[in-house]
Design an enzyme around this catalytic site. Sequence first.
Site, PDB file in Angstrom:
ATOM      1  N   HIS A 103       0.833  -1.210   0.000  1.00  0.00           N
ATOM      2  CA  HIS A 103       0.000   0.000   0.000  1.00  0.00           C
ATOM      3  C   HIS A 103       0.858   1.247   0.000  1.00  0.00           C
ATOM      4  O   HIS A 103       1.963   1.267   0.539  1.00  0.00           O
ATOM      5  CB  HIS A 103      -0.976   0.006   1.186  1.00  0.00           C
ATOM      6  CG  HIS A 103      -0.333  -0.155   2.519  1.00  0.00           C
ATOM      7  ND1 HIS A 103       0.058  -1.379   3.023  1.00  0.00           N
ATOM      8  CD2 HIS A 103      -0.006   0.743   3.470  1.00  0.00           C
ATOM      9  CE1 HIS A 103       0.586  -1.218   4.221  1.00  0.00           C
ATOM     10  NE2 HIS A 103       0.572   0.062   4.511  1.00  0.00           N
ATOM     11  N   HIS A 105       0.606   5.285   1.022  1.00  0.00           N
ATOM     12  CA  HIS A 105      -0.121   6.310   1.766  1.00  0.00           C
ATOM     13  C   HIS A 105      -0.059   7.624   0.995  1.00  0.00           C
ATOM     14  O   HIS A 105       1.030   8.082   0.649  1.00  0.00           O
ATOM     15  CB  HIS A 105       0.542   6.580   3.126  1.00  0.00           C
ATOM     16  CG  HIS A 105       0.563   5.427   4.066  1.00  0.00           C
ATOM     17  ND1 HIS A 105      -0.254   5.355   5.177  1.00  0.00           N
ATOM     18  CD2 HIS A 105       1.323   4.306   4.109  1.00  0.00           C
ATOM     19  CE1 HIS A 105       0.001   4.247   5.852  1.00  0.00           C
ATOM     20  NE2 HIS A 105       0.957   3.589   5.219  1.00  0.00           N
TER      21      HIS A 105
HETATM   22  P1  AMP Z   1       1.702   0.530   7.482  1.00  0.00           P
HETATM   23  O1  AMP Z   1       1.623  -0.957   7.203  1.00  0.00           O
HETATM   24  O2  AMP Z   1       2.714   0.865   8.529  1.00  0.00           O
HETATM   25  O3  AMP Z   1       1.901   1.337   6.239  1.00  0.00           O
HETATM   26  O4  AMP Z   1       0.351   0.991   8.157  1.00  0.00           O
HETATM   27  C1  AMP Z   1      -0.887   0.442   7.861  1.00  0.00           C
HETATM   28  C2  AMP Z   1      -1.917   1.547   7.794  1.00  0.00           C
HETATM   29  O5  AMP Z   1      -3.190   0.925   7.636  1.00  0.00           O
HETATM   30  C3  AMP Z   1      -1.999   2.460   9.028  1.00  0.00           C
HETATM   31  O6  AMP Z   1      -1.886   3.810   8.599  1.00  0.00           O
HETATM   32  C4  AMP Z   1      -3.391   2.167   9.588  1.00  0.00           C
HETATM   33  O7  AMP Z   1      -3.998   3.310  10.128  1.00  0.00           O
HETATM   34  C5  AMP Z   1      -4.128   1.657   8.388  1.00  0.00           C
HETATM   35  N1  AMP Z   1      -5.234   0.746   8.669  1.00  0.00           N
HETATM   36  C6  AMP Z   1      -5.229  -0.334   9.479  1.00  0.00           C
HETATM   37  N2  AMP Z   1      -6.418  -0.953   9.468  1.00  0.00           N
HETATM   38  C7  AMP Z   1      -7.201  -0.265   8.593  1.00  0.00           C
HETATM   39  C8  AMP Z   1      -8.541  -0.416   8.124  1.00  0.00           C
HETATM   40  N3  AMP Z   1      -9.343  -1.407   8.562  1.00  0.00           N
HETATM   41  N4  AMP Z   1      -9.019   0.485   7.224  1.00  0.00           N
HETATM   42  C9  AMP Z   1      -8.230   1.490   6.795  1.00  0.00           C
HETATM   43  N5  AMP Z   1      -6.952   1.680   7.187  1.00  0.00           N
HETATM   44  C10 AMP Z   1      -6.442   0.822   8.081  1.00  0.00           C
END
Ligand code: AMP
Length: 139
Positions: A103, A105
């Site tokens: 993903h 951001h």
């Molecule tokens: P990272 O893997 O460190 O890039 O972070 C994962 C991101 O996913 C974080 O910013 C969380 O806030 C986000 N996140 C986790 N669960 C959900 C969800 N159910 N829906 C949307 N975003 C999520």
Amino acid sequence: MSTYDNDNIFAKILRGEIPSFKVYENDDTYCFMDIMPRSDGHCLVIPKTPCRNMLDATPAQLAACMATVNKVANACMTAFGADGITLQQFNEAAGGQEVFHLHFHILPRHDGQRMRPAGTMGDMDAIKGHAEAIAKAMG
Ligand code: AMP
């Protein structure tokens, strides 16, 4: 590196098993709101096909994600009157990754405003409104 886990939370979102605030989708990618937004409009772009992160992604998956990032980021500039965009992407736990489906951001930014700390749940009504604003700016 571990293999792809079909039960990671973003795989469940893609299968519609848990809800998300959709911003945009095409054949290859899905964009939805981060529920712990570090800035207003913080959203995530993911490929619809499995890969853990940038390290095992194919060139086609990366290209598809980047095309969507480009579209959504420009819409965020319009929707929020942003001054810039921060693009973040983490790989494996040591690299800061918490969810193991690739993903990107997208974080709309304004001059002089810091990002909020990570890990704080956002206001769901506000997040829903932000998803709608980005989608509208995409036309
Ligand atoms: P990272 O893997 O460190 O890039 O972070 C994962 C991101 O996913 C974080 O910013 C969380 O806030 C986000 N996140 C986790 N669960 C959900 C969800 N159910 N829906 C949307 N975003 C999520």
